[in-house]
Design a protein around this motif. Structure first.
Motif, short mmCIF file in Angstrom:
data_model
loop_
_atom_site.label_atom_id
_atom_site.label_comp_id
_atom_site.label_asym_id
_atom_site.label_seq_id
_atom_site.Cartn_x
_atom_site.Cartn_y
_atom_site.Cartn_z
N PRO A 179 55.33 56.47 53.19
CA PRO A 179 56.04 55.34 53.82
C PRO A 179 55.08 54.13 54.06
O PRO A 179 55.69 53.09 54.29
N TRP A 180 53.88 54.43 53.95
CA TRP A 180 52.82 53.22 54.21
C TRP A 180 52.63 52.32 52.93
O TRP A 180 51.86 51.42 52.93
N TYR A 181 53.09 52.73 51.90
CA TYR A 181 52.86 52.06 50.70
C TYR A 181 52.98 50.68 50.85
O TYR A 181 52.37 49.93 50.14
N THR A 201 50.04 48.20 49.37
CA THR A 201 49.98 47.14 48.53
C THR A 201 50.12 45.75 48.76
O THR A 201 49.45 44.80 48.14
N ASP A 202 50.46 45.24 50.14
CA ASP A 202 50.43 44.18 50.58
C ASP A 202 49.14 43.75 50.90
O ASP A 202 48.34 42.58 50.51
N LEU A 203 48.19 44.35 51.41
CA LEU A 203 46.81 44.59 51.67
C LEU A 203 45.89 44.57 50.31
O LEU A 203 45.07 43.46 50.33
N ILE A 204 46.30 45.23 49.19
CA ILE A 204 45.60 45.08 47.89
C ILE A 204 45.89 43.65 47.57
O ILE A 204 44.79 43.17 47.00
N CYS A 205 47.19 43.22 47.56
CA CYS A 205 47.63 41.91 46.89
C CYS A 205 46.75 40.77 47.78
O CYS A 205 46.60 39.83 47.13
N HIS A 206 46.62 40.96 49.02
CA HIS A 206 45.87 39.89 49.53
C HIS A 206 44.55 39.80 49.38
O HIS A 206 44.06 38.84 49.32
N LEU A 207 44.00 40.94 49.27
CA LEU A 207 42.36 40.99 48.75
C LEU A 207 42.23 40.62 47.49
O LEU A 207 41.46 39.65 47.02
N ALA A 208 43.41 40.86 46.46
CA ALA A 208 43.22 40.34 45.07
C ALA A 208 43.09 38.84 45.23
O ALA A 208 42.47 38.09 44.62
N ARG A 209 44.53 38.18 45.92
CA ARG A 209 44.29 36.99 46.03
C ARG A 209 43.28 36.08 46.58
O ARG A 209 42.83 35.03 45.93
N CYS A 210 42.35 36.80 47.46
CA CYS A 210 41.26 36.11 48.07
C CYS A 210 40.14 36.08 46.71
O CYS A 210 39.19 35.35 47.05
N PHE A 211 40.20 36.72 45.89
CA PHE A 211 39.01 36.83 44.91
C PHE A 211 39.62 36.38 43.42
O PHE A 211 38.89 36.06 42.56
N LEU A 212 40.77 35.71 43.47
CA LEU A 212 41.50 35.38 42.17
C LEU A 212 41.53 33.62 42.30
O LEU A 212 42.17 33.01 42.79
N GLN A 213 40.15 33.17 41.80
CA GLN A 213 40.17 31.64 41.51
C GLN A 213 40.97 31.18 40.43
O GLN A 213 41.51 32.00 39.37
N ASP A 214 41.13 29.80 40.15
CA ASP A 214 41.59 29.28 38.87
C ASP A 214 41.13 30.02 37.75
O ASP A 214 39.96 29.94 37.40
N ASN A 215 42.12 30.53 36.70
CA ASN A 215 41.81 30.89 35.31
C ASN A 215 41.07 32.03 35.47
O ASN A 215 40.28 32.45 34.56
N ALA A 216 41.21 32.81 36.52
CA ALA A 216 40.54 34.16 36.51
C ALA A 216 41.37 35.00 35.83
O ALA A 216 42.43 34.96 35.30
N VAL A 217 40.59 36.43 35.62
CA VAL A 217 41.28 37.66 34.88
C VAL A 217 41.60 38.65 35.83
O VAL A 217 40.75 39.10 36.67
N LEU A 218 42.92 39.14 36.01
CA LEU A 218 43.11 40.35 36.52
C LEU A 218 43.67 41.28 36.06
O LEU A 218 44.60 41.43 34.99
N VAL A 219 43.06 42.40 36.09
CA VAL A 219 43.53 43.70 35.44
C VAL A 219 44.00 44.58 36.45
O VAL A 219 43.47 45.23 37.38
N ASP A 220 45.17 45.28 36.05
CA ASP A 220 45.97 46.49 36.78
C ASP A 220 46.04 47.60 36.02
O ASP A 220 46.73 47.81 34.88
N LEU A 221 45.08 48.57 36.29
CA LEU A 221 45.07 49.89 35.61
C LEU A 221 46.02 51.01 36.43
O LEU A 221 46.02 51.35 37.35
N GLY A 222 46.86 51.64 35.40
CA GLY A 222 47.86 52.41 36.11
C GLY A 222 48.87 51.89 36.47
O GLY A 222 49.16 52.09 37.64
N THR A 234 51.34 42.80 40.04
CA THR A 234 51.39 41.74 39.57
C THR A 234 52.78 41.07 39.87
O THR A 234 52.79 39.88 40.18
N ARG A 235 53.55 41.71 40.33
CA ARG A 235 55.14 41.33 40.81
C ARG A 235 54.75 40.40 42.13
O ARG A 235 55.32 39.66 42.30
N LYS A 236 54.04 41.19 42.99
CA LYS A 236 53.77 40.75 44.13
C LYS A 236 52.94 39.32 44.11
O LYS A 236 52.77 38.60 45.06
#
Length: 230
Positions: A27-29, A33-54, A61-63
């Motif tokens: 139920p907390w999922y 995932t909102d927290l994960i995406c917030h952290l990812a956004r904080c470290f994704l600068q312009d032209n960065a590379v994001l990899v989602d494994l599994g 990436t949808r979020k």
């Protein structure tokens, strides 16, 4: 959704119902995932590379779709299940493959493993994390959410019972809870907390509910002199 006797993601029914199923079981999922995406956004600068494994159906990436578009992010998603790839609704490039094959994807600024490490081969995990660290660009991060072996003794029993309580109160029938637990035998192998302190990497916890823990590791910049010494 029908729970198979032996859990596999190579199942059209599981892939088609995965997003609903994972929220039903955990139920907390959505918050995690909102927290994960917030952290990812904080470290994704312009032209960065994001990899989602599994990547399963592409929730991460949808979020992050707006960030990926606005910052010209190269998004690469990998899953070893053809059924999950066929159900992918995320953003960016996606392909079927073994996420432990490090040469399949580029060096990255952000790597996310959301509930995927626990379905990998235990004997390969240490070197896999070391390899991921080597592929992380300076200033980048590895973000992991995974099931961890509970503490020994009565505390571990209490945590397991809390997980059952959460599912039951979330509307999952008792038989479905038991069927899922038995189905996962051998397919899902929780990690140990010690795994995330190998090679001096020192992953930092950022989320915890029962025996599910979120970890993050940052590849910090280090200044080196011309002789190669820090």
């Amino acid at each position: 959704m029908h729970i198979p006797a032996n859990w596999t993601f190579d199942n059209p029914d599981i892939a088609a119902n995965f997003d609903h199923h994972v929220i039903e079981q955990l139920p907390w999922y959505p918050m995690a995932t909102d927290l994960i995406c917030h952290l990812a956004r904080c470290f994704l600068q312009d032209n960065a590379v994001l990899v989602d494994l599994g990547c399963s159906t592409g929730m991460i990436t949808r979020k992050l779709a707006d960030v990926i578009k606005d910052r010209n992010i190269e998004a690469v998603s990998i899953d070893n299940s053809k059924e999950m790839i066929d159900s992918f609704q995320g953003v960016g490039e996606v392909f079927q493959g073994d996420m432990m094959s490090l040469d399949l994807y580029p060096n990255f600024d952000v790597c996310v493993l959301c509930l995927s490490l626990m379905f990998t081969e235990v004997s390969k995990r240490k070197q896999f994390l070391r390899g991921l660290a080597d592929k992380t660009k300076a200033g980048g991060v590895i973000i992991i959410l995974d099931k961890i072996e509970p503490p020994a003794g009565y505390l571990g029993t209490c945590i397991n019972r809390m997980s059952i309580k959460n599912k039951y109160e979330g509307g999952v029938e008792a038989k479905a809870i038991i069927d899922k637990e038995l189905s996962l035998c051998g397919a899902q192998r929780p990690a140990t907390e010690g795994l995330f302190d190998q090679f001096g990497l020192q992953f930092q916890p950022f989320f915890r509910v029962g025996d599910f823990v979120g970890y993050i590791w940052e590849a910090r910049e280090t200044a080196r002199d011309p002789r190669g010494h820090s």
